[in-house]
Scaffold this motif. Structure first.
Motif, PDB file in Angstrom:
ATOM      1  N   ILE A   1       0.839  -1.199   0.000  1.00  0.00           N
ATOM      2  CA  ILE A   1       0.000   0.000   0.000  1.00  0.00           C
ATOM      3  C   ILE A   1       0.880   1.257   0.000  1.00  0.00           C
ATOM      4  N   GLY A   2       0.683   2.093  -1.016  1.00  0.00           N
ATOM      5  CA  GLY A   2       1.445   3.340  -1.127  1.00  0.00           C
ATOM      6  C   GLY A   2       2.838   3.172  -1.711  1.00  0.00           C
ATOM      7  N   GLU A   3       3.195   1.951  -2.097  1.00  0.00           N
ATOM      8  CA  GLU A   3       4.526   1.727  -2.677  1.00  0.00           C
ATOM      9  C   GLU A   3       4.503   1.956  -4.187  1.00  0.00           C
TER      10      GLU A   3
ATOM     11  N   PRO B   1       6.758   4.089 -15.500  1.00  0.00           N
ATOM     12  CA  PRO B   1       7.561   5.044 -14.720  1.00  0.00           C
ATOM     13  C   PRO B   1       7.033   6.484 -14.803  1.00  0.00           C
ATOM     14  N   GLY B   2       6.405   6.825 -15.925  1.00  0.00           N
ATOM     15  CA  GLY B   2       5.825   8.165 -16.045  1.00  0.00           C
ATOM     16  C   GLY B   2       6.851   9.284 -15.906  1.00  0.00           C
ATOM     17  N   LEU B   3       6.341  10.464 -15.632  1.00  0.00           N
ATOM     18  CA  LEU B   3       7.178  11.672 -15.663  1.00  0.00           C
ATOM     19  C   LEU B   3       8.217  11.731 -14.542  1.00  0.00           C
ATOM     20  N   ASP B   4       8.135  10.857 -13.571  1.00  0.00           N
ATOM     21  CA  ASP B   4       9.188  10.866 -12.555  1.00  0.00           C
ATOM     22  C   ASP B   4      10.512  10.348 -13.100  1.00  0.00           C
TER      23      ASP B   4
ATOM     24  N   ILE C   1       3.395   7.228 -11.198  1.00  0.00           N
ATOM     25  CA  ILE C   1       3.682   6.558  -9.923  1.00  0.00           C
ATOM     26  C   ILE C   1       2.869   7.173  -8.793  1.00  0.00           C
ATOM     27  N   ILE C   2       2.895   8.487  -8.748  1.00  0.00           N
ATOM     28  CA  ILE C   2       2.243   9.161  -7.628  1.00  0.00           C
ATOM     29  C   ILE C   2       0.722   8.965  -7.681  1.00  0.00           C
ATOM     30  N   VAL C   3       0.192   8.861  -8.888  1.00  0.00           N
ATOM     31  CA  VAL C   3      -1.244   8.599  -9.028  1.00  0.00           C
ATOM     32  C   VAL C   3      -1.561   7.215  -8.461  1.00  0.00           C
ATOM     33  N   ALA C   4      -0.703   6.249  -8.802  1.00  0.00           N
ATOM     34  CA  ALA C   4      -0.879   4.888  -8.284  1.00  0.00           C
ATOM     35  C   ALA C   4      -0.782   4.887  -6.761  1.00  0.00           C
ATOM     36  N   GLN C   5       0.194   5.607  -6.246  1.00  0.00           N
ATOM     37  CA  GLN C   5       0.389   5.620  -4.792  1.00  0.00           C
ATOM     38  C   GLN C   5      -0.810   6.232  -4.073  1.00  0.00           C
TER      39      GLN C   5
END
Ligand code: HEM
Ligand code: SF4
Lengths: 99, 556
Positions: B344-346, B416-419, B429-433
């Motif tokens: 969760i959150g990873e 990986p997206g824009l990160d 990633i951050i959206v997934a998190q």
């Protein structure tokens, strides 16, 4: 306003062409181009550094100066300047000098 | 598991030496970036936002413990202590220095691994069902054929400069866990009435900016014709595929523009020349490759049932993990374990060096030395005795890899997206998190049931968003990130491309939008047995649109 950025050939590190005419690992002291002539000068520097095999993926990017700090307009460039947004233990933001 | 023969060893060694020389010459300034770029790409080296990126092939997603340990070692020694497992069953390192890449490739070669053909317009790593060889519903293990394809396609002189990249996937079960219909060629291994092995052949699937579902051009191709038939397909593609426009260069466009029937006819014509040539696979050769994939000696371990019964009583969390992350094995005393890389959150798909080493240890101790990488960015232990499941679970808890969310909403695929990615428009990633954190409660996730959420940071669709039950595509609009939601996609035997549901959502809104979609589903499902995808297929987009945008429409 524009600045000149690239990735260093040997390790891919994101670098910015700085006022001391070096390719610095941080954006803070990047040389600012305020007009077309200055942009052209930066472009020439970039091309020379590319030809000299110092850097790759050379680009001029749009920035603003906000409270004395250089802030790129695009999120992409802000992420290059600081590191992945999901982990602040990686990239430039993880280093003492970036604080 | 396949072992390199002399030829393989020499070939990989020679390639490491060749690329080492190329890197040396590049660093010495003897070759230019324009000359070097195609060479580095042929060896899996990209340039990303922060650094180079190295993509290492994991053929058909199969690893042994020695190899996984080496992947962990590389993460620690040359990278920043982690690696990213991808939807292509590969692993990517995000921070290697170009000057270290030769040493990394030499380390990989020492455990029979490499980064060859993980980029470029060639036949890429062949992917396969991650439960291959273990699944209860399998006709036969698809990996021997993936290996045959790998050997045939490696530095294939005719097919090294195709119009565009080319991806082949193989499954050996009716239940398609390899998303074969989204590949350039999808092979479904099956038996005909006479009990002989062969393939249903699908061609022209793909994601990216033009998502298309592969068309079946042959219902049964005898196994010995695998290479001659694939050669025929690739010849037609190589000749007629569009080289003038990168966005129209994939075989899916050719099949689409030519028409399936006509395309199939061209393949058959080409094949008529090739059939019964030296490309026909001798029975003995197939069986020899198959022998490498012979299942481990699974001894009877009937004590598993009782052990599990007791352990369930003892631990609710073990019981939940068992229900969610453990899959039926063809041997009744064994099971396949999904190790979720989606805590969760990873970050979906990321594993640390020490986690990789710990999983390698587990595989060695409890799983006949085998690990798989799934296209859903998880790791799999394909053969674990049911009697050992509790011990494996306890060890996974220790290394924080015991999240019981396989197939649930937090088991998210994200690119990986824009990160990291130089082509990205928005972060993934951050959206997934954020979504994972919002739905943190496993109890709630289980109530929601099976839900595949997939996120890509640009239209290239590396995160499979088109085939997510819920798909999220990041775009850039006026310099800001915007997330488009698609619903009803699926990447299995009933593949469908999701429908774009309406205007996009900002980074602050997207988690709420997903919440709204889920609430809408929960309110309209017939009962708990009606999964999200089934409910969507029954009711269509209207109720979801209404829930997401209804207020606006009325206000307007
Ligand atoms: C990080 C650097 C990456 C780059 C530069 C990249 C580039 C691309 C491009 C250009 C496409 C579109 C191809 C086309 O439509 O013709 C694509 C598709 C795809 N990539 Fe990536 N990608 C990257 C990372 C990844 C990762 C991390 C994964 C796995 C998680 C991945 C898996 C895929 C898949 C599954 C597709 C869609 C299937 C297809 O139609 O080929 N890629 N990628
Ligand atoms: S989908 Fe786009 S952003 Fe994501 S990895 Fe692929 S190319 Fe990069």
């Amino acid at each position: 306003m524009k600045i000149l950025t690239a990735n260093r050939l040997t390790d891919g590190e994101a670098v910015w062409y700085s006022t001391d005419h070096s390719w610095a690992e941080i954006i803070d002291r990047a040389e600012l181009a305020q007009d077309k002539a200055a942009e052209a000068a930066l472009e020439a520097v970039g091309k020379a550094a590319y030809d000299d095999n110092l850097v790759v993926d050379v680009n001029l990017v749009d920035v603003e100066v906000i409270e004395g700090a250089i802030v790129p307009n695009r999120l992409r460039e802000r992420i290059r300047a600081s590191g992945p947004t999901n982990r602040n233990d990686l990239g430039k933001q993880a280093r003492p000098q970036a604080a | 598991m396949y072992r390199y023969d002399e030829f393989d060893h020499d070939f990989v060694k020679a390639r490491v030496a060749e690329f080492t020389d190329q890197v040396d010459r590049r660093l010495a300034g003897e070759i230019t970036e324009d000359q070097f770029r195609p060479l580095r790409l042929m060896n899996g080296v990209y340039l990303q936002l922060h650094a180079y990126m190295l993509r290492v092939a994991v053929p058909y997603g199969t690893l042994n413990s020695k190899q996984l340990r080496m992947l962990g070692h590389i993460a620690r020694k040359y990278d920043k202590g982690y690696g990213h497992f991808t939807t292509r069953q590969n692993i990517q390192y995000n921070w290697p220095a170009l000057s270290d890449v030769p040493a990394i490739l030499a380390d990989l070669a020492s455990v029979e691994m490499h980064a060859i053909q993980t980029s470029g317009n060639c036949i890429r790593n062949v992917t396969a069902d991650h439960f291959a060889g273990a699944a209860a519903d399998e006709v036969a293990d698809p990996r021997p054929y993936a290996e045959i394809l790998r050997q045939w396609s490696s530095v294939h002189p005719e097919f090294s400069y195709l119009p565009r990249k080319f991806k082949i996937a193989v499954t050996g079960a009716e239940r398609d866990r390899a998303a074969i219909q989204t590949h350039d060629i999808g092979l479904h291994l099956k038996k005909n009435e006479a009990g002989e092995l062969g393939f249903a052949v699908y061609v022209g699937g793909g994601q990216g900016r033009t998502p298309l579902i592969a068309k079946k051009i042959r219902d049964f191709l005898p196994e010995e014709d695998l290479l001659s038939y694939c050669t025929a397909i690739l010849r037609v593609y190589n000749l007629h595929g569009r080289r003038d426009n990168k966005y129209k260069a994939r075989i899916k466009i050719l099949v689409h523009e030519t028409g399936t029937e006509e395309f199939a006819r061209q393949v058959e014509t080409e094949w008529a020349e090739l059939k019964d040539s030296q490309l026909t696979l001798p029975e003995a050769d197939i069986r020899a490759i198959e022998a490498y994939f012979a299942p481990p000696a699974l001894t009877a371990r009937p004590e598993g049932d009782e052990a599990i019964r007791l352990a369930r009583l003892d631990s609710k969390s073990f019981s939940e993990w068992l229900d969610q992350n453990v899959t039926t094995h063809r041997h009744p005393d064994y099971a396949a374990v999904t190790i979720s890389l989606k805590g969760i959150g990873e970050v979906p798909g990321d594993a640390s060096d020490s986690q990789m080493e710990a999983v390698a240890d587990l595989a060695e101790k409890y799983a006949f030395d085998e690990i798989r990488v799934s296209h859903e960015q998880n790791l799999i232990l394909p053969h674990v005795a049911r009697a050992d499941l509790k011990a494996v679970y306890d060890a996974l808890v220790e290394i924080e890899l015991a999240t019981a969310n396989s197939g649930l909403i937090s088991d998210i695929i994200a690119c990986p997206g824009l990160d990291y990615c130089a082509l990205a428009n928005a972060r993934s990633i951050i959206v997934a998190q954020n979504i994972s954190k919002r739905f943190a409660s496993l109890e709630r996730q289980r109530d929601i049931g099976e839900l595949k959420l997939k996120i890509s940071g640009c239209i290239n669709a590396c995160g499979h968003h088109h085939v997510g039950h819920i798909g999220i595509l990041g775009v850039e609009k006026k310099g800001a990130e915007l997330y488009q939601v698609t619903l009803g996609g699926s990447g299995d035997e009933n593949t469908s491309v999701g429908d774009i549901i309406g205007r996009g959502f900002g980074p602050e809104e997207i988690t709420d939008a997903i919440e709204t979609v889920v609430q809408t589903y929960l309110a309209l499902r017939v009962d708990r047995s009606e999964k999200f995808l089934d409910a969507y297929r029954r009711v269509g987009p209207a109720p979801f649109k209404e829930a997401l945008y209804g207020g606006e429409a009325k206000a307007a």
